[in-house]
Scaffold this active site. Structure first.
Site, PDB file in Angstrom:
ATOM      1  CB  SER A  36      16.341   6.265  50.421  1.00 62.71           C
ATOM      2  OG  SER A  36      15.040   5.703  50.287  1.00 62.71           O
ATOM      3  CB  SER A 105      11.981   8.147  45.829  1.00 65.00           C
ATOM      4  OG  SER A 105      11.481   7.162  46.681  1.00 65.00           O
ATOM      5  CG  PHE A 106      15.353   9.704  50.683  1.00 64.91           C
ATOM      6  CD1 PHE A 106      15.213   9.748  52.064  1.00 64.91           C
ATOM      7  CD2 PHE A 106      16.544  10.155  50.119  1.00 64.91           C
ATOM      8  CE1 PHE A 106      16.236  10.259  52.864  1.00 64.91           C
ATOM      9  CE2 PHE A 106      17.566  10.653  50.908  1.00 64.91           C
ATOM     10  CZ  PHE A 106      17.410  10.707  52.293  1.00 64.91           C
ATOM     11  CG  ASP A 226       6.248   4.010  42.393  1.00 64.96           C
ATOM     12  OD1 ASP A 226       6.704   3.084  43.092  1.00 64.96           O
ATOM     13  OD2 ASP A 226       6.741   5.149  42.372  1.00 64.96           O
ATOM     14  CG  HIS A 254      10.160   4.153  42.776  1.00 65.39           C
ATOM     15  ND1 HIS A 254       9.229   5.068  43.222  1.00 65.39           N
ATOM     16  CD2 HIS A 254      11.278   4.374  43.523  1.00 65.39           C
ATOM     17  CE1 HIS A 254       9.759   5.806  44.180  1.00 65.39           C
ATOM     18  NE2 HIS A 254      11.002   5.414  44.378  1.00 65.39           N
TER      19      HIS A 254
END
Length: 276
Positions: A36, A105-106, A226, A254
Site C-alpha cells: 500500500s 504487506s497490506f 523491516d 521491507h
C-alpha cells in the site's frame, strides 16, 4: 517501453470494477497482491519477480481498487471488505476456482482475510512482510500512509522501505514521486489511511481465532530489519498458523522481493511447486 506503459497490463471487469492486471505465463495460477505504498502499482511492486515466477506458472498481478490504473469508483468506501470483495471479483472474472496467493504487506493482510473467508479458493499462501495481525503503528508505516507528495517525502518513505540505502537513488525517488501524483492516485490514497492511523493497522487484522483456523500450507517471509511492518507480526503469524514455515532474511528491510530477490524467488518457487 515507458515505465507508465509497463505498468498497464490489460483491463478486466472484476465485479463492478474495471481492473488493471498483468497476466503472464501458463500453468497453475498464482495471484500476487501488492502493498500500500504511495503511487504503488502491481507492476512496480512485482516487476522483479514476475518474469521468473511466470516461467513455471501463470502469474496474475492486479492493481487493487484505489491503486494504480484500476478504476476508482465514485463514492467507494475503501476497507478490508471492499478489497476482499474485489479479489473475489478478480478470480471470478478470470474464471479461476482456486489459486495460490502471494501477499505483500497490506496485500498479505488482504490475502490472509481472503483465505479465512473463502478457504476453498486458496491452495497455498505466501505472506511477505505481512499485515493481518495487530501491531503498534511504526514510524515507517505512519510515514508511508501519511505521505504528502514531494520528492523529499518520497525519498523519506523509500528510506524506510530499504535496508540498503544505496537502492534509493534520487532518480528512483523522482520516478516514484511522479507515479504518486498521477491523476486520482494521491486523492484515493490519502482517503484510505487518515490519521490517527493505528486504527487502520487494526482494521486490516484478522482475529487470532480465525487465523488459527487456517489449514492452508503457508510460507511466511520477512526482513529482519523491516521498519515498516515489524518482524513480530510474522513471528505471531507463524505461531498462529499451524501448517506454516517462517524464513527471516538478515540485512533486509521491507523490500524482501527486491533486496533478497533471488532468495525470494527460490523459496516461493519451491514452496508453490510442492503438491498438497
Amino acid at each position: 517501453m515507458t515505465n507508465a506503459n509497463a505498468e498497464v497490463g490489460r483491463m478486466v471487469r472484476a465485479g463492478s470494477i474495471d481492473t488493471n492486471l498483468h497476466d503472464v505465463g501458463a500453468g497453475k495460477p498464482v495471484l500476487l497482491v501488492h502493498g500500500s505504498g504511495p503511487g504503488v502499482t502491481a507492476w512496480a511492486n512485482w516487476r522483479t519477480v514476475m518474469p521468473e515466477l511466470s516461467r513455471r506458472r501463470r502469474v496474475i498481478a492486479p492493481d487493487m481498487v484505489g491503486f494504480g490504473f484500476t478504476e476508482r469508483p465514485q463514492g467507494i468506501r475503501y476497507g478490508l471488505d471492499t478489497w476482499v470483495e474485489h479479489l473475489v471479483g478478480i478470480l471470478d472474472a478470470m474464471e479461476l476456482d482456486r489459486v495460490d496467493f502471494v501477499g505483500n504487506s497490506f496485500g498479505g493482510g488482504l490475502s490472509l482475510a481472503f483465505a479465512i473467508r473463502f478457504p476453498h479458493r486458496v491452495r497455498r499462501l505466501v505472506l511477505m512482510g505481512s499485515a493481518g495481525v495487530s501491531f503498534k503503528l511504526t514510524d515507517g508505516l505512519d510515514a508511508v500512509w501519511g505521505y504528502e507528495p514531494s520528492v523529499p517525502n518520497m525519498r523519506k518513505v523509500m528510506d524506510y522501505f530499504a535496508y540498503d540505502r544505496s537502492l534509493v537513488s534520487d532518480e528512483l525517488a523522482e520516478l516514484r514521486y511522479g507515479a504518486s501524483i498521477r491523476p486520482g492516485f494521491q486523492e484515493a490514497f490519502a482517503s484510505m489511511f487518515p490519521a490517527p492511523r493505528q486504527r487502520w493497522v487494526d482494521a486490516l487484522a484478522s482475529t487470532d481465532q480465525d487465523i488459527r483456523a487456517i489449514r492452508h500450507e503457508t510460507l511466511i517471509l520477512h526482513g529482519r530489519d523491516d521498519r515498516v511492518v515489524p518482524l513480530e507480526t510474522s513471528l505471531r503469524l507463524n505461531q498462529l498458523i499451524e501448517p506454516s514455515q517462517l524464513h527471516v532474511f538478515g540485512r533486509c528491510g521491507h523490500w524482501v522481493q527486491i533486496e533478497q530477490n533471488q532468495g525470494f524467488i527460490r523459496l516461493v518457487n519451491d514452496f508453490l511447486d510442492t503438491e498438497d
